[in-house]
Design a protein around this motif. Sequence first.
Motif, PDB file in Angstrom:
ATOM      1  N   SER A 106      37.343  46.642 -61.473  1.00  0.00           N
ATOM      2  CA  SER A 106      38.238  47.611 -60.947  1.00  0.00           C
ATOM      3  C   SER A 106      39.280  48.231 -62.660  1.00  0.00           C
ATOM      4  N   GLY A 107      39.438  47.219 -63.427  1.00  0.00           N
ATOM      5  CA  GLY A 107      40.268  48.043 -64.301  1.00  0.00           C
ATOM      6  C   GLY A 107      41.821  47.223 -64.114  1.00  0.00           C
ATOM      7  N   MET A 108      41.925  46.249 -63.519  1.00  0.00           N
ATOM      8  CA  MET A 108      43.160  46.207 -62.876  1.00  0.00           C
ATOM      9  C   MET A 108      44.304  47.323 -62.793  1.00  0.00           C
ATOM     10  N   ARG A 109      43.629  48.091 -62.115  1.00  0.00           N
ATOM     11  CA  ARG A 109      43.985  49.407 -61.561  1.00  0.00           C
ATOM     12  C   ARG A 109      43.720  49.697 -59.577  1.00  0.00           C
ATOM     13  N   ASN A 110      43.621  48.146 -59.882  1.00  0.00           N
ATOM     14  CA  ASN A 110      43.767  49.092 -57.913  1.00  0.00           C
ATOM     15  C   ASN A 110      44.802  47.836 -57.228  1.00  0.00           C
ATOM     16  N   TRP A 111      45.895  47.839 -56.377  1.00  0.00           N
ATOM     17  CA  TRP A 111      46.889  47.235 -56.132  1.00  0.00           C
ATOM     18  C   TRP A 111      46.253  45.549 -55.005  1.00  0.00           C
ATOM     19  N   SER A 112      45.995  46.293 -54.424  1.00  0.00           N
ATOM     20  CA  SER A 112      45.424  45.448 -53.290  1.00  0.00           C
ATOM     21  C   SER A 112      44.360  43.743 -53.834  1.00  0.00           C
ATOM     22  N   TYR A 113      43.454  44.649 -54.900  1.00  0.00           N
ATOM     23  CA  TYR A 113      42.641  43.270 -55.828  1.00  0.00           C
ATOM     24  C   TYR A 113      43.810  42.612 -56.532  1.00  0.00           C
ATOM     25  N   VAL A 114      44.438  42.969 -57.339  1.00  0.00           N
ATOM     26  CA  VAL A 114      45.216  41.839 -58.131  1.00  0.00           C
ATOM     27  C   VAL A 114      46.900  41.842 -56.929  1.00  0.00           C
ATOM     28  N   ASP A 115      46.406  41.914 -55.602  1.00  0.00           N
ATOM     29  CA  ASP A 115      47.577  40.852 -54.716  1.00  0.00           C
ATOM     30  C   ASP A 115      46.284  40.179 -54.514  1.00  0.00           C
ATOM     31  N   THR A 116      45.138  39.773 -54.393  1.00  0.00           N
ATOM     32  CA  THR A 116      44.767  39.109 -53.502  1.00  0.00           C
ATOM     33  C   THR A 116      44.988  38.281 -54.929  1.00  0.00           C
ATOM     34  N   LEU A 117      44.108  38.422 -55.807  1.00  0.00           N
ATOM     35  CA  LEU A 117      44.570  36.549 -57.099  1.00  0.00           C
ATOM     36  C   LEU A 117      46.136  36.675 -56.874  1.00  0.00           C
ATOM     37  N   ALA A 118      47.166  37.404 -56.608  1.00  0.00           N
ATOM     38  CA  ALA A 118      47.905  36.629 -57.164  1.00  0.00           C
ATOM     39  C   ALA A 118      47.850  35.898 -55.460  1.00  0.00           C
ATOM     40  N   ALA A 119      47.502  35.811 -54.867  1.00  0.00           N
ATOM     41  CA  ALA A 119      47.562  34.966 -53.595  1.00  0.00           C
ATOM     42  C   ALA A 119      46.505  33.775 -53.538  1.00  0.00           C
ATOM     43  N   ALA A 124      37.382  29.242 -56.357  1.00  0.00           N
ATOM     44  CA  ALA A 124      36.677  30.498 -55.579  1.00  0.00           C
ATOM     45  C   ALA A 124      37.398  31.803 -55.161  1.00  0.00           C
ATOM     46  N   ALA A 125      38.211  31.613 -55.101  1.00  0.00           N
ATOM     47  CA  ALA A 125      38.805  32.595 -54.233  1.00  0.00           C
ATOM     48  C   ALA A 125      39.366  33.220 -55.541  1.00  0.00           C
ATOM     49  N   VAL A 126      40.450  32.574 -56.753  1.00  0.00           N
ATOM     50  CA  VAL A 126      40.744  33.174 -57.825  1.00  0.00           C
ATOM     51  C   VAL A 126      39.345  34.076 -58.974  1.00  0.00           C
ATOM     52  N   GLU A 127      38.158  33.110 -58.805  1.00  0.00           N
ATOM     53  CA  GLU A 127      36.808  33.701 -59.656  1.00  0.00           C
ATOM     54  C   GLU A 127      36.704  35.261 -58.952  1.00  0.00           C
ATOM     55  N   LEU A 128      36.334  35.067 -57.446  1.00  0.00           N
ATOM     56  CA  LEU A 128      36.143  36.578 -56.709  1.00  0.00           C
ATOM     57  C   LEU A 128      37.277  37.218 -56.795  1.00  0.00           C
ATOM     58  N   ALA A 129      38.414  37.158 -56.685  1.00  0.00           N
ATOM     59  CA  ALA A 129      39.099  38.286 -57.057  1.00  0.00           C
ATOM     60  C   ALA A 129      39.707  38.041 -59.023  1.00  0.00           C
ATOM     61  N   THR A 130      39.435  37.684 -59.509  1.00  0.00           N
ATOM     62  CA  THR A 130      39.438  37.935 -60.454  1.00  0.00           C
ATOM     63  C   THR A 130      37.825  39.294 -61.322  1.00  0.00           C
ATOM     64  N   ARG A 131      37.113  38.402 -60.178  1.00  0.00           N
ATOM     65  CA  ARG A 131      35.896  39.903 -60.406  1.00  0.00           C
ATOM     66  C   ARG A 131      36.432  41.259 -60.240  1.00  0.00           C
ATOM     67  N   ALA A 132      36.741  41.751 -59.254  1.00  0.00           N
ATOM     68  CA  ALA A 132      37.528  42.426 -58.255  1.00  0.00           C
ATOM     69  C   ALA A 132      38.525  43.035 -58.884  1.00  0.00           C
ATOM     70  N   CYS A 133      39.378  42.670 -60.093  1.00  0.00           N
ATOM     71  CA  CYS A 133      40.205  43.195 -60.706  1.00  0.00           C
ATOM     72  C   CYS A 133      39.740  43.332 -62.242  1.00  0.00           C
TER      73      CYS A 133
END
Length: 126
Positions: free
Chosen positions: A64-77, A52-61
Amino acid sequence: RANTWLGMGKYQKAREDFNKALDIAPENPEALNGKAWFLATCSRDDYRDGGAAVELATRACDVSGMRNWSYVDTLAAALAETGDFDKAIEHQEQAIELAPADKKEICKDRLASYQKKQPIRTDKGQ
């Protein structure tokens, strides 16, 4: 408010507030990212859900067009939580590139964890 509950160790209240935020604004990247971080990194096993975390983080990214470091950081986590450390490393390297100077060190520390095949555990919001 959810992050405050999380910091206080009130996991159920944190989860409820993350859910309320997404009920109100299901495509809000901050709400998506907050819940994804919680599901990926919570110190309590019974509150983590890597898929579920991957799904939500992917949507956030995506929002934002994969331009927000925090969202990409969360996707990595989130990816690390699922055991996909290769992709976690790839995304964390991207987060490092995007991060402002004052956040690069924490991103590098997380990268080192993924390189050791260790997911992140915390009781704080991102």
